[in-house]
Design a protein around this motif. Structure first.
Motif, PDB file in Angstrom:
ATOM      1  N   LEU A  52     -10.062  16.478  37.039  1.00  0.00           N
ATOM      2  CA  LEU A  52     -10.062  15.707  38.228  1.00  0.00           C
ATOM      3  C   LEU A  52     -10.024  14.277  38.039  1.00  0.00           C
ATOM      4  O   LEU A  52     -10.238  13.193  38.865  1.00  0.00           O
ATOM      5  CB  LEU A  52     -11.115  16.037  39.382  1.00  0.00           C
ATOM      6  N   GLY A  53     -10.331  13.797  36.838  1.00  0.00           N
ATOM      7  CA  GLY A  53     -10.456  12.745  36.290  1.00  0.00           C
ATOM      8  C   GLY A  53     -11.857  12.015  36.167  1.00  0.00           C
ATOM      9  O   GLY A  53     -11.892  10.881  35.992  1.00  0.00           O
ATOM     10  N   ARG A  54     -12.911  12.869  36.509  1.00  0.00           N
ATOM     11  CA  ARG A  54     -14.108  12.295  36.704  1.00  0.00           C
ATOM     12  C   ARG A  54     -14.981  12.510  35.348  1.00  0.00           C
ATOM     13  O   ARG A  54     -15.769  13.323  35.201  1.00  0.00           O
ATOM     14  CB  ARG A  54     -14.918  13.077  38.102  1.00  0.00           C
ATOM     15  N   THR A  55     -14.517  11.901  34.518  1.00  0.00           N
ATOM     16  CA  THR A  55     -14.639  11.988  33.070  1.00  0.00           C
ATOM     17  C   THR A  55     -16.235  11.528  32.914  1.00  0.00           C
ATOM     18  O   THR A  55     -16.715  12.211  31.940  1.00  0.00           O
ATOM     19  CB  THR A  55     -13.745  11.162  32.056  1.00  0.00           C
ATOM     20  N   GLU A 100     -18.967  11.824  34.577  1.00  0.00           N
ATOM     21  CA  GLU A 100     -19.647  12.730  35.337  1.00  0.00           C
ATOM     22  C   GLU A 100     -19.572  14.042  34.053  1.00  0.00           C
ATOM     23  O   GLU A 100     -20.590  14.641  33.944  1.00  0.00           O
ATOM     24  CB  GLU A 100     -19.295  13.383  36.589  1.00  0.00           C
ATOM     25  N   ALA A 101     -18.315  14.244  33.763  1.00  0.00           N
ATOM     26  CA  ALA A 101     -18.275  15.492  32.887  1.00  0.00           C
ATOM     27  C   ALA A 101     -18.581  15.154  31.743  1.00  0.00           C
ATOM     28  O   ALA A 101     -19.743  15.930  31.114  1.00  0.00           O
ATOM     29  CB  ALA A 101     -16.443  15.575  32.686  1.00  0.00           C
ATOM     30  N   ARG A 102     -18.730  14.059  31.224  1.00  0.00           N
ATOM     31  CA  ARG A 102     -19.161  13.637  29.935  1.00  0.00           C
ATOM     32  C   ARG A 102     -20.774  13.760  29.908  1.00  0.00           C
ATOM     33  O   ARG A 102     -21.475  14.320  29.172  1.00  0.00           O
ATOM     34  CB  ARG A 102     -18.834  12.317  29.271  1.00  0.00           C
ATOM     35  N   ASP A 103     -21.534  13.315  31.313  1.00  0.00           N
ATOM     36  CA  ASP A 103     -22.901  13.346  31.111  1.00  0.00           C
ATOM     37  C   ASP A 103     -23.413  14.641  31.198  1.00  0.00           C
ATOM     38  O   ASP A 103     -24.530  14.999  30.552  1.00  0.00           O
ATOM     39  CB  ASP A 103     -23.404  12.502  32.747  1.00  0.00           C
ATOM     40  N   LEU A 104     -22.845  15.568  31.889  1.00  0.00           N
ATOM     41  CA  LEU A 104     -23.073  17.160  32.055  1.00  0.00           C
ATOM     42  C   LEU A 104     -22.838  17.613  30.568  1.00  0.00           C
ATOM     43  O   LEU A 104     -23.632  18.454  30.227  1.00  0.00           O
ATOM     44  CB  LEU A 104     -22.330  17.845  33.109  1.00  0.00           C
ATOM     45  N   LEU A 105     -21.911  17.232  30.046  1.00  0.00           N
ATOM     46  CA  LEU A 105     -21.547  18.043  28.540  1.00  0.00           C
ATOM     47  C   LEU A 105     -22.641  17.588  27.474  1.00  0.00           C
ATOM     48  O   LEU A 105     -23.106  18.525  26.878  1.00  0.00           O
ATOM     49  CB  LEU A 105     -20.011  17.423  28.098  1.00  0.00           C
ATOM     50  N   ASP A 106     -23.109  16.370  27.660  1.00  0.00           N
ATOM     51  CA  ASP A 106     -24.104  15.934  26.799  1.00  0.00           C
ATOM     52  C   ASP A 106     -25.371  16.820  27.012  1.00  0.00           C
ATOM     53  O   ASP A 106     -26.284  16.848  26.077  1.00  0.00           O
ATOM     54  CB  ASP A 106     -24.424  14.426  26.668  1.00  0.00           C
ATOM     55  N   LYS A 107     -25.657  17.190  28.115  1.00  0.00           N
ATOM     56  CA  LYS A 107     -26.849  18.062  28.253  1.00  0.00           C
ATOM     57  C   LYS A 107     -26.904  19.351  27.968  1.00  0.00           C
ATOM     58  O   LYS A 107     -27.851  20.080  28.152  1.00  0.00           O
ATOM     59  CB  LYS A 107     -27.353  17.772  29.857  1.00  0.00           C
ATOM     60  N   LEU A 108     -25.540  19.774  27.761  1.00  0.00           N
ATOM     61  CA  LEU A 108     -25.466  21.508  27.250  1.00  0.00           C
ATOM     62  C   LEU A 108     -26.124  21.460  25.945  1.00  0.00           C
ATOM     63  O   LEU A 108     -25.882  20.636  25.211  1.00  0.00           O
ATOM     64  CB  LEU A 108     -24.144  21.787  27.388  1.00  0.00           C
ATOM     65  N   PRO A 109     -26.698  22.736  25.841  1.00  0.00           N
ATOM     66  CA  PRO A 109     -27.470  22.900  24.347  1.00  0.00           C
ATOM     67  C   PRO A 109     -26.230  23.039  23.475  1.00  0.00           C
ATOM     68  O   PRO A 109     -25.198  23.903  23.819  1.00  0.00           O
ATOM     69  CB  PRO A 109     -28.263  23.979  24.615  1.00  0.00           C
ATOM     70  N   LEU A 147     -20.231  29.046  34.437  1.00  0.00           N
ATOM     71  CA  LEU A 147     -20.172  28.055  35.511  1.00  0.00           C
ATOM     72  C   LEU A 147     -20.302  26.720  35.053  1.00  0.00           C
ATOM     73  O   LEU A 147     -19.719  25.931  35.477  1.00  0.00           O
ATOM     74  CB  LEU A 147     -21.045  28.597  36.527  1.00  0.00           C
ATOM     75  N   PRO A 148     -21.490  26.345  34.334  1.00  0.00           N
ATOM     76  CA  PRO A 148     -21.621  25.095  34.004  1.00  0.00           C
ATOM     77  C   PRO A 148     -20.422  24.501  33.248  1.00  0.00           C
ATOM     78  O   PRO A 148     -19.966  23.384  33.359  1.00  0.00           O
ATOM     79  CB  PRO A 148     -22.938  25.017  33.219  1.00  0.00           C
ATOM     80  N   SER A 149     -20.067  25.472  32.250  1.00  0.00           N
ATOM     81  CA  SER A 149     -18.762  25.038  31.553  1.00  0.00           C
ATOM     82  C   SER A 149     -17.430  24.609  32.446  1.00  0.00           C
ATOM     83  O   SER A 149     -16.700  23.641  32.206  1.00  0.00           O
ATOM     84  CB  SER A 149     -18.228  26.107  30.613  1.00  0.00           C
ATOM     85  N   GLN A 150     -17.343  25.631  33.600  1.00  0.00           N
ATOM     86  CA  GLN A 150     -16.296  25.349  34.425  1.00  0.00           C
ATOM     87  C   GLN A 150     -16.387  24.152  35.028  1.00  0.00           C
ATOM     88  O   GLN A 150     -15.257  23.477  35.310  1.00  0.00           O
ATOM     89  CB  GLN A 150     -16.232  26.549  35.405  1.00  0.00           C
ATOM     90  N   ARG A 151     -17.544  23.760  35.503  1.00  0.00           N
ATOM     91  CA  ARG A 151     -17.808  22.602  36.396  1.00  0.00           C
ATOM     92  C   ARG A 151     -17.366  21.312  35.524  1.00  0.00           C
ATOM     93  O   ARG A 151     -16.806  20.553  35.992  1.00  0.00           O
ATOM     94  CB  ARG A 151     -19.503  22.635  36.521  1.00  0.00           C
ATOM     95  N   ILE A 152     -17.734  21.291  34.191  1.00  0.00           N
ATOM     96  CA  ILE A 152     -17.310  20.171  33.422  1.00  0.00           C
ATOM     97  C   ILE A 152     -15.769  20.437  33.348  1.00  0.00           C
ATOM     98  O   ILE A 152     -15.142  19.039  33.423  1.00  0.00           O
ATOM     99  CB  ILE A 152     -18.159  20.421  31.940  1.00  0.00           C
ATOM    100  N   MET A 153     -15.244  21.181  33.219  1.00  0.00           N
ATOM    101  CA  MET A 153     -13.781  21.133  32.734  1.00  0.00           C
ATOM    102  C   MET A 153     -13.054  21.021  34.207  1.00  0.00           C
ATOM    103  O   MET A 153     -12.140  19.929  34.014  1.00  0.00           O
ATOM    104  CB  MET A 153     -13.438  22.430  32.827  1.00  0.00           C
ATOM    105  N   TYR A 154     -13.308  21.238  35.356  1.00  0.00           N
ATOM    106  CA  TYR A 154     -12.983  20.761  36.581  1.00  0.00           C
ATOM    107  C   TYR A 154     -13.142  19.281  36.830  1.00  0.00           C
ATOM    108  O   TYR A 154     -12.141  18.587  37.325  1.00  0.00           O
ATOM    109  CB  TYR A 154     -13.056  21.694  37.664  1.00  0.00           C
ATOM    110  N   LEU A 155     -14.156  18.798  36.614  1.00  0.00           N
ATOM    111  CA  LEU A 155     -14.571  17.276  36.737  1.00  0.00           C
ATOM    112  C   LEU A 155     -13.520  16.763  35.822  1.00  0.00           C
ATOM    113  O   LEU A 155     -13.062  15.496  36.204  1.00  0.00           O
ATOM    114  CB  LEU A 155     -15.954  17.191  36.366  1.00  0.00           C
ATOM    115  N   THR A 156     -13.309  17.295  34.560  1.00  0.00           N
ATOM    116  CA  THR A 156     -12.222  16.442  33.889  1.00  0.00           C
ATOM    117  C   THR A 156     -10.892  16.558  34.271  1.00  0.00           C
ATOM    118  O   THR A 156     -10.072  15.498  34.253  1.00  0.00           O
ATOM    119  CB  THR A 156     -12.509  17.364  32.402  1.00  0.00           C
ATOM    120  N   GLU A 171     -12.410  18.107  23.255  1.00  0.00           N
ATOM    121  CA  GLU A 171     -10.859  17.864  23.215  1.00  0.00           C
ATOM    122  C   GLU A 171      -9.997  17.473  24.327  1.00  0.00           C
ATOM    123  O   GLU A 171      -9.157  16.661  24.320  1.00  0.00           O
ATOM    124  CB  GLU A 171     -10.322  19.079  22.795  1.00  0.00           C
ATOM    125  N   GLU A 172     -10.496  18.238  25.649  1.00  0.00           N
ATOM    126  CA  GLU A 172     -10.040  17.748  26.898  1.00  0.00           C
ATOM    127  C   GLU A 172     -10.082  16.275  27.377  1.00  0.00           C
ATOM    128  O   GLU A 172      -9.504  15.675  27.878  1.00  0.00           O
ATOM    129  CB  GLU A 172     -10.413  18.663  27.876  1.00  0.00           C
TER     130      GLU A 172
END
Length: 324
Positions: free
Chosen positions: A176-179, A181-190, A165-174, A204-205
């Protein structure tokens, strides 16, 4: 498997249950459907036939699902078998999930989403069901709705350990062009577990294939050369991609070499690589290479060659890797 456009074969009849095994029974049922497609019994009637051995309903349902998965080239037949399995065991998650998936494949979108939503209402605490519903919405390019489903679940379950689910959230933000927010969440993933592969895909996306390569080199495991080479091609570095796969000789590596040579404008060499292939994708690679050659050099003869390389239309329509 008979062609549905050909005249219907002579009727087959269903034997009395029990037969030798549940698998034999489901195969005979599938054969019956294929022989009598125009006059086949309803899914509910099919389920009633299997209920002659009610104590084996779960196994029949499982075998029907297995049979349906084997009908890759006949999604209508696969959907019918899945409907019978669902009618037999509507409580089965396997039957429900497969039916919903095949409804999507057959473009029966409303039915699929209704079934997914019904499953979600029955198991609102199940992250797998939530991610499946969101994934179905995303496949229909309904990314805002998919994002709402995921965020609602994560808000309700802040301590969830689910990694999808956290991965899907980042992908859907991407998407939708909300890059940002997506990048901020991505940096927090271990950088561990399944998050490693996801972070590479997300980078890549987000248009950062070079950064994805660096992350893959730092945290990847196993043989990830093909993935790295593909990322390098996306980064516009065909020379480095060729270096990565130089010691590989399988068909996938040849595909990377073909794409790299095309990027470099070395079309004759790219065609030589195509000629070395001998698998189901050879025609697709030949046509794509010729089309790119013609487009890059403004040579109409290459477009003619590409058309001549295409198989006859009936076979082309059935190709899983058609070159368009």
């Amino acid at each position: 498997m008979p062609d549905p456009r050909e005249p219907r074969r002579a009727h087959l009849t269903l034997p009395e249950l029990p037969t030798a095994s549940t698998r034999v029974a489901t195969q005979r049922f599938a054969d019956y459907y294929l022989a009598n497609r125009a006059e086949v019994m309803s899914p509910e009637e099919g389920a009633s036939w299997f209920r002659q051995n009610a104590y084996l309903a779960g196994q029949y349902s499982h075998d029907l699902c297995s049979a349906a998965k084997g009908f890759n080239s006949d999604p209508v037949a696969a959907l019918y078998l899945a409907r019978v399995a669902y009618a037999l065991t509507p409580q089965s998650q396997e039957a429900s999930m497969l039916l919903a998936k095949l409804l999507l494949v057959n473009r029966r979108t409303d039915e699929a989403l209704a079934l997914y939503q019904e499953m979600y209402e029955q198991e609102p605490e199940n992250p797998y069901v939530c991610s499946t519903v969101a994934g179905a919405l995303a496949r229909l390019n309904r990314h805002e709705e998919a994002l709402r489903e995921v965020e609602a679940f994560l808000e309700k379950h802040p301590d969830s350990t689910d990694e999808v689910l956290p991965s899907q959230r980042i992908m859907y933000l991407t998407k939708l062009g909300r890059t940002a927010e997506a990048r901020d969440l991505l940096d927090k993933l271990p950088a561990q577990g399944s998050f490693i592969g996801f972070k590479v895909k997300a980078l890549e996306e987000l248009g950062s294939p070079r950064e994805a390569v660096a992350f893959l080199d730092a945290h990847g495991s196993g043989d990830y050369r093909l993935w790295k080479a593909s990322l390098l091609l996306k980064a516009g570095d065909p020379d480095s991609a060729l270096e990565v796969v130089k010691d590989m000789n399988d068909s996938s590596a040849k595909g990377v070499v073909n794409r790299a040579l095309i990027q470099m404008g070395r079309f004759e060499e790219a065609m030589e690589v195509v000629d070395q292939r001998n698998d189901e994708r050879t025609t697709a690679f030949r046509v794509r290479t010729l089309l790119r050659w013609g487009a890059r050099t403004n040579d109409p003869s290459k477009f003619t060659e590409a058309l001549q390389a295409l198989p006859p239309l009936p076979r082309l329509l059935g190709m899983r890797n058609a070159p368009f």
